[in-house]
Design a protein around this motif. Structure first.
Motif, PDB file in Angstrom:
ATOM      1  N   VAL A   1      29.160  47.339  31.983  1.00 36.49           N
ATOM      2  CA  VAL A   1      29.731  46.078  32.475  1.00 36.49           C
ATOM      3  C   VAL A   1      30.942  46.326  31.657  1.00 36.49           C
ATOM      4  O   VAL A   1      31.365  46.757  30.782  1.00 36.49           O
ATOM      5  N   LEU A   2      32.051  46.386  32.741  1.00 36.85           N
ATOM      6  CA  LEU A   2      33.114  46.199  32.829  1.00 36.85           C
ATOM      7  C   LEU A   2      33.824  44.723  32.645  1.00 36.85           C
ATOM      8  O   LEU A   2      33.382  43.822  33.598  1.00 36.85           O
ATOM      9  N   ARG A   3      34.850  44.779  31.720  1.00 36.22           N
ATOM     10  CA  ARG A   3      35.607  43.495  31.441  1.00 36.22           C
ATOM     11  C   ARG A   3      37.044  43.488  32.338  1.00 36.22           C
ATOM     12  O   ARG A   3      37.588  44.877  32.147  1.00 36.22           O
ATOM     13  N   HIS A   4      36.933  42.988  33.945  1.00 27.83           N
ATOM     14  CA  HIS A   4      38.448  42.613  34.556  1.00 27.83           C
ATOM     15  C   HIS A   4      38.788  41.681  34.895  1.00 27.83           C
ATOM     16  O   HIS A   4      37.677  41.065  35.896  1.00 27.83           O
ATOM     17  N   ALA A   5      39.566  40.558  34.458  1.00 29.00           N
ATOM     18  CA  ALA A   5      39.270  38.810  34.943  1.00 29.00           C
ATOM     19  C   ALA A   5      39.886  38.938  36.300  1.00 29.00           C
ATOM     20  O   ALA A   5      40.588  39.894  36.920  1.00 29.00           O
ATOM     21  N   LEU A   6      38.833  38.375  37.510  1.00 31.58           N
ATOM     22  CA  LEU A   6      39.789  38.564  39.114  1.00 31.58           C
ATOM     23  C   LEU A   6      39.592  36.903  39.386  1.00 31.58           C
ATOM     24  O   LEU A   6      38.097  36.029  39.205  1.00 31.58           O
ATOM     25  N   THR A   7      40.379  36.353  40.058  1.00 29.71           N
ATOM     26  CA  THR A   7      40.014  35.469  40.683  1.00 29.71           C
ATOM     27  C   THR A   7      40.578  35.415  42.253  1.00 29.71           C
ATOM     28  O   THR A   7      41.578  35.779  42.573  1.00 29.71           O
ATOM     29  N   ILE A   8      39.722  34.924  43.099  1.00 29.80           N
ATOM     30  CA  ILE A   8      39.887  35.431  44.316  1.00 29.80           C
ATOM     31  C   ILE A   8      39.539  33.674  44.649  1.00 29.80           C
ATOM     32  O   ILE A   8      38.947  32.791  44.682  1.00 29.80           O
ATOM     33  N   LEU A   9      40.364  33.776  44.998  1.00 26.34           N
ATOM     34  CA  LEU A   9      41.166  32.339  45.885  1.00 26.34           C
ATOM     35  C   LEU A   9      40.552  32.081  47.768  1.00 26.34           C
ATOM     36  O   LEU A   9      39.899  33.038  48.007  1.00 26.34           O
ATOM     37  N   PRO A  10      40.279  31.085  47.997  1.00 25.79           N
ATOM     38  CA  PRO A  10      39.450  30.528  48.739  1.00 25.79           C
ATOM     39  C   PRO A  10      40.202  30.606  49.994  1.00 25.79           C
ATOM     40  O   PRO A  10      41.760  30.913  50.003  1.00 25.79           O
ATOM     41  N   ARG A  11      39.973  31.568  51.018  1.00 23.64           N
ATOM     42  CA  ARG A  11      40.814  32.138  52.431  1.00 23.64           C
ATOM     43  C   ARG A  11      41.395  31.191  53.503  1.00 23.64           C
ATOM     44  O   ARG A  11      41.037  29.661  54.069  1.00 23.64           O
ATOM     45  N   PRO A  12      43.281  31.040  53.041  1.00 23.52           N
ATOM     46  CA  PRO A  12      43.799  29.616  53.626  1.00 23.52           C
ATOM     47  C   PRO A  12      43.500  30.282  55.170  1.00 23.52           C
ATOM     48  O   PRO A  12      44.362  30.891  55.859  1.00 23.52           O
TER      49      PRO A  12
END
Length: 373
Positions: free
Chosen positions: A158-169
């Motif tokens: 498991v790799l740790r990398h914080a990633l936030t995926i915003l909804p497509r506007p």
């Protein structure tokens, strides 16, 4: 990445054949008292054992890291770099393939033919994630069939990398508000204060005209004739309200089926409306049932980013009542625009909202999401 992960080895067909042939030659050599045959079989088994050791060492000293943006948008292609490092100082790694389950949505990876000892190999990728969310851990696998494809070696972690995926506007077609003309075109390059009205005609350049208004094809023809530059002449821009209320709800009076795809599409419409309104310089009041109908004012870029970050993790409100929606609509002022969004069919709640409200409907048709008025 943790320092140690278990390494699993699977004997492949060619390895099994080599081991079987070696065992058979060794047994036949002992049976027939044939030293050369027994030595040949023993050599085959020793070679298989050596291949087993090399296969384990080939991936045991590797470590994987990932570098990429901490925030992206659903459907947006972004660069991603996967680094395979070899921390063993005396042994190179060969034929290593890495697979990364990014955010649990897509599987990406690549192949490194050679990773020298004490060095690293970089894999440059371009990735797009289809759905929203906030993820901090991503599973990966290291695969190798070195040497000679006798063993299939796998190491997972498991790799740790914080990633936030915003909804497509997504901005619905024909988006407009009562008493407001959306005539500021972003392609014209004007800010909200300099937004042009409807195009009227072409005229000669005057002192104080913005260079962005110059029509270059007509200007080149005019200059060839010895005349002046040509710019666009536009009508004054339309009136814009100082504030607009965007209401999101999941109320449906007809008991229709709940479709997760409609909720995701409705969030995309909400993100598109919020960004479009703020780009026009309109102050926005954001009200949603999944926020317990609490009001949030969006008057700056920081507040807009905070709302978009929240849309990446929100869940559909299980209980959304008509009286709550009516109470939120009753707080809308007469001089404010109103946009009402929902993941439920329009016929189930259109009678509750005012007739002048802009209320696009999300429909699921032919395996794609569409917006209808």
């Amino acid at each position: 990445m943790p320092a140690r992960q278990p390494v699993s080895l699977t004997l492949r067909t060619r390895g099994a054949v080599l081991g079987g042939v070696g065992a058979a030659l060794l047994a036949a050599g002992f049976w027939r008292v044939d030293g050369e045959m027994a030595a040949l079989g023993l050599a085959a088994l020793c070679f298989l054992a050596l291949a087993w050791v090399l296969a384990r060492l080939n991936v045991a000293g590797l470590e994987v890291s990932v570098a990429g943006p901490g925030k992206t948008r659903a459907g947006l292609v972004f660069p991603l770099r996967i680094t395979i490092g070899n921390r063993i100082r005396w042994l190179d790694a060969f034929g290593v393939r890495v697979e990364l389950g990014l955010a649990g949505q897509v599987r990406v990876g690549g192949f490194a033919a050679w990773v020298s000892s004490g060095s690293a190999a970089d894999l440059e990728l371009r990735v797009a994630l289809p759905g929203r969310g906030v993820v901090s851990e991503h599973g990966f696998r290291l695969l190798s069939d070195f040497p000679f494809g006798l063993f299939a070696c796998e190491r997972s972690g498991v790799l740790r990398h914080a990633l936030t995926i915003l909804p497509r506007p997504v901005v619905p077609d024909g988006f407009h508000l009562p008493g407001m003309e959306m005539d500021a075109l972003e392609v014209d390059g004007f800010s909200a204060g300099e937004a042009p009205g409807e195009f009227r005609s072409l005229r000669g350049w005057r002192l104080g005209d913005s260079p962005r208004r110059i029509v270059w094809p007509a200007t080149l023809r005019s200059l060839a004739k010895g005349a002046e530059m040509v710019v666009r002449e536009c009508d004054p821009p339309g009136f814009r309200p100082a504030s607009c209320v965007v209401v999101f709800h999941s109320f449906g009076g007809d008991g229709g089926l709940i479709q997760p795809e409609r909720f995701e599409r409705a969030l995309s419409l909400a993100a598109g409306c919020l960004k479009h309104l703020r780009g026009m310089g309109v102050r926005v009041r954001w009200v949603a049932d999944f926020n317990d109908w609490s009001e949030r004012v969006i008057a700056g870029r920081g507040q807009l980013e905070a709302c978009l970050d929240e849309l990446a993790v929100v869940k559909r409100c299980a209980v959304s009542e008509a009286h709550d929606l009516q109470a939120a609509l009753a707080a809308v002022g007469e001089d404010e625009g109103l946009v009402v969004l929902s993941d439920m069919p329009l016929v189930a709640w259109r009678a509750v909202v005012p007739d002048e409200a802009f209320a696009p409907e999300v429909v699921y048709r032919k395996r794609r999401m569409e917006v209808a008025r």
